[in-house]
Write an enzyme that holds these catalytic residues in place. Structure first.
Site, PDB file in Angstrom:
ATOM      1  N   GLN A  76      -4.763   4.296   0.459  1.00 14.64           N
ATOM      2  CA  GLN A  76      -5.795   5.091  -0.121  1.00 14.64           C
ATOM      3  C   GLN A  76      -6.375   6.171   0.970  1.00 14.64           C
ATOM      4  OE1 GLN A  76      -5.481   1.934  -0.923  1.00 14.64           O
ATOM      5  NE2 GLN A  76      -4.878   1.966  -2.701  1.00 14.64           N
ATOM      6  N   GLU A  88      -8.302  -2.310  -8.004  1.00 12.17           N
ATOM      7  CA  GLU A  88      -8.044  -3.678  -7.804  1.00 12.17           C
ATOM      8  C   GLU A  88      -9.528  -4.085  -8.228  1.00 12.17           C
ATOM      9  OE1 GLU A  88      -6.975  -4.841  -3.921  1.00 12.17           O
ATOM     10  OE2 GLU A  88      -4.904  -4.238  -4.460  1.00 12.17           O
ATOM     11  N   GLY A 129       8.175  -2.446   4.158  1.00  8.33           N
ATOM     12  CA  GLY A 129       7.013  -3.499   3.978  1.00  8.33           C
ATOM     13  C   GLY A 129       6.200  -2.914   2.794  1.00  8.33           C
ATOM     14  N   GLU A 184     -11.986   0.655  -6.485  1.00  7.91           N
ATOM     15  CA  GLU A 184     -11.663  -0.712  -6.406  1.00  7.91           C
ATOM     16  C   GLU A 184     -12.826  -1.614  -5.858  1.00  7.91           C
ATOM     17  OE1 GLU A 184      -7.185  -0.869  -4.218  1.00  7.91           O
ATOM     18  OE2 GLU A 184      -8.733   0.101  -2.947  1.00  7.91           O
TER      19      GLU A 184
END
Length: 705
Positions: A271, A602, A292, A580
């Site tokens: 972000q 989230e 990853g 979030e």
């Protein structure tokens, strides 16, 4: 009217039979006092009404508020105190010239007036008639506009300006030394280092690795005026990252062209890491070289001639861009106004595509004109846009000379910044951390506040960091608001409560503006961003209550924050909304006609138990995105909310999205995910959508209702 030995005598003119006079008496004794009941006289009847005198206005009218100092012209900001002589009265006031009412702002502490302002006030008390409206105008400063600044200013030591004449080896050496200081996730992520690398027009054979709190930008009017033959790179650089790019926050690239050394540039970010106005002559990899995890991200006003590949990116939003092609997508990939975007195929693959962006205005940016003077370019408003603003030549718009900007740098305080704003200056905010002892007040239409290198405003002593008046055309770009350790009611407020003016032709834009609660310090703020003005454009924000940070800065009772974004204005548009870990509703949208294109969330990781995280109606948890119960018109595309209740995996959220069940409130392509099956979300929207699976696969709702 006369008074002799305590007896009042008055004389009136001739009256017709049946006429009634009423007399309210006012006398001064330490402020206005009122007789009650009042006296009446009816012509021809010989009757009067009367009673004993009283004080404090019982049955009368509240005293008119007074101002200290009185209105007038002042050379500097003023602290205004309001008072009222009626015992028990409360005062309500406005600062925008409107008439105050019982629902206006309650006076509870002296008012800071930093620019020319009209304050109006009324007083109210139970059982009494409201006072008359009192008004005072404070004219601050004697200058009609911003005092002339330099067109070739000193930007301070944290702004590095490169010129091709410096030589590639010298530039590379400086870039490498800077990156060594800014790259480490463990030591640099919550440091106070801030830096901007600015390239004058020309060609450079260098590789620029971009670390924390670093802005890289070209100083041409258009992207291809600055060419990097090499790379502008973000990757999972550190051994401690273990190939994971999910903490690659707070870095940016803007307004230049890249000829990648290997044919593909890498921008593996999370972000708060925008990639704007870039011309990539080749491909673009949005994932780490390790393949990853990655959790980004945002692209706007860009061309990529080759393939843009997201691969391991969990979510991504792209606006007004040209791609040669696109590949990949994990959960939530959203495109608006992107030529070369994939078809709308959500949820398999999870790609949401809008042909155009309803309204957009690209960011203001610094550039050098042909005479070597610095200017700030202001792109024009676009409607139903697709592709970069510069696809057919220069970006349409206008520019301002740096002589109309106050350069904020080390040593500046809230007082010096407010003084510049009050005198009509725009702000160019250089890299640094600025502690604020008072609120920054942006009051003039079309003010530009442009930051580079992640300049950070920290409100001290519980003040709100910045407030913007309900005026046309304010542009905020490139700022980080970091909550102080004493709770602020809000970090940034756009428009006072009750704002209703239309700004459709010239909206306020909030772009690459980020909010942090905790992480570096144990910050606290009830709400991060409040938008009361209509037609505002929220174009790429990240509001983050930290889920990790330095010791002692993160915890359920430590870095407290209720809500990331509260929208009360009408017809507000959000393009690229990241919010979030807030502790209550993370987004609350009360304004009519709102639109959101891309939302990433989230939920808080750390509710200690269900009782601590149950909303007032008794439902488990709080929705991540709540549309107010009275809203009849709202639309949103591409929304994802994830849970990871690692403190107590038994915690549940009943749903991620909450909205009135009406045909005018519509959601497209929404999903929930439980990361590793740690906690659950029962439904996606209201009572619709399946409970989250334990294997980190999404629960999807393509359309609602």
């Amino acid at each position: 009217m006369t008074n002799t030995a305590g007896t009042w005598t008055w004389t009136v003119g001739s009256l017709t039979t049946g006429s009634v006079l009423e007399y309210w008496f006012t006398y001064e004794k330490n402020g206005p006092q009122y007789d009650t009941p009042h006296f009446t006289y009816t012509q021809g009847s010989g009757t009067t009404g009367g009673g004993t005198g009283g004080t404090g206005g019982t049955g009368g009218t509240v005293a008119t508020p007074t101002f200290s100092p009185a209105g007038g012209t002042f050379s500097s900001a003023q602290t205004v105190t309001l008072a009222d002589a009626t015992a028990g009265a409360t005062i309500r006031y406005t600062r925008d010239g409107s008439t105050p009412t019982a629902s206006s702002t309650l006076y509870s502490a002296p008012i800071s007036v930093t620019s020319t302002t009209t304050v109006k006030a009324i007083a109210l008390a139970s059982g009494l008639t409201n006072s008359a409206v009192a008004s005072a105008t404070y004219t601050i400063g004697t200058s009609a506009g911003c005092p002339t600044q330099s067109d070739t200013p000193d930007f301070g030591p944290n702004v590095h300006i490169f010129d091709p004449s410096m030589g590639n080896a010298a530039i590379q050496s400086q870039l490498d030394a800077q990156f060594a200081q800014m790259k480490d996730t463990n030591s640099a992520q919550f440091s106070e280092n801030r830096v901007a690398d600015l390239y004058k027009p020309g060609t450079y054979n260098v590789s620029d690795n971009v670390g924390f709190y670093t802005s890289v930008a070209g100083l041409g009017q258009n992207p291809d005026d600055v060419t990097i033959n090499g790379d502008v790179t973000v990757d999972a650089f550190n051994a401690s990252d273990a190939g994971n790019a999910t903490q690659n926050f707070w870095r940016s690239a803007e307004n230049l062209a890249i000829n990648p050394s290997s044919g593909t540039d890498r921008w593996a970010v999370a972000q708060a890491a925008p990639f704007r106005r870039i011309d990539v002559h080749g491909g673009l990899a949005l994932y780490p070289a390790s393949y990853g995890y990655a959790s980004g991200g945002y692209i706007a006003d860009t061309k990529v001639s080759g393939q843009t590949a997201s691969i391991s990116q969990q979510q991504w939003y792209t606006r007004d861009t040209n791609f040669g092609s696109w590949s990949g997508g994990v959960w939530n990939m959203v495109f608006s106004g992107v030529n070369g975007a994939p078809a709308n195929t959500f949820p398999n693959p999870p790609e949401t595509t809008l042909g155009t962006t309803p309204v957009s205005r690209d960011v203001p940016y610094l550039y050098l004109d042909g005479t070597g003077k610095y200017r700030v370019f202001l792109p024009s408003l676009r409607t139903n846009a697709s592709g970069p603003s510069w696809a057919s030549g220069s970006t349409p718009g206008s520019s301002l000379p740096m002589s109309q900007f106050y350069v904020v740098k080390a040593g500046d305080t809230a007082a010096t910044i407010n003084n510049a704003l009050a005198q009509g200056c725009n702000l160019f905010v250089t890299p640094g951390v600025y502690h604020l002892s008072q609120t920054l007040n942006v009051t003039k239409a079309n003010t530009v506040v442009l930051g580079i290198g992640y300049p950070t405003f920290v409100p001290d002593n519980g003040v709100n960091a910045m407030q913007v008046a309900d005026v046309d055309g304010v542009r905020l770009k490139g700022l980080l608001f970091d909550a102080g350790t004493t709770n602020s009611a809000a970090l940034l407020t756009v428009g006072p409560s009750g704002s209703s003016a239309s700004h459709a032709g010239n909206p306020t834009t909030i772009q690459d503006v980020f909010f942090r609660i905790g992480g570096e310090k144990a910050g606290k703020a009830t709400t991060s961003l409040i938008v009361n003005s209509s037609n505002a454009i929220i174009d790429h924000i990240w509001a983050w209550r930290a889920d990790h940070g330095t010791a002692g800065t993160v915890g359920w009772n430590t870095n407290t924050a209720d809500t990331g974004l509260l929208v009360n204005g009408a017809n507000v548009l959000a393009t690229g909304l990241f919010v979030e870990h807030y502790q209550k509703y993370e987004v609350v949208w009360n304004g009519q006609g709102g639109k959101t294109i891309f939302f990433q969330n989230e939920m808080p990781y750390d509710p200690p138990n269900q009782a601590a995280w149950t909303n007032p109606s008794g439902v488990n948890g709080y929705a991540a995105y709540k549309v107010g119960a009275n809203v009849t018109s709202h639309e949103a595309w591409g929304l994802g909310s994830y849970c990871y209740f690692n403190v107590n995996p038994a915690v549940n959220s009943y749903h991620a999205f909450e909205a009135p069940n009406t045909s005018g409130v519509r959601f497209h392509d929404a999903l929930t995910v439980s990361l590793g099956g740690v906690g659950t979300i029962t439904h996606v929207i209201n009572d619709t959508g399946a409970v989250t699976a334990s294997n980190t696969t999404p629960s999807n709702v393509v359309s609602y209702p």
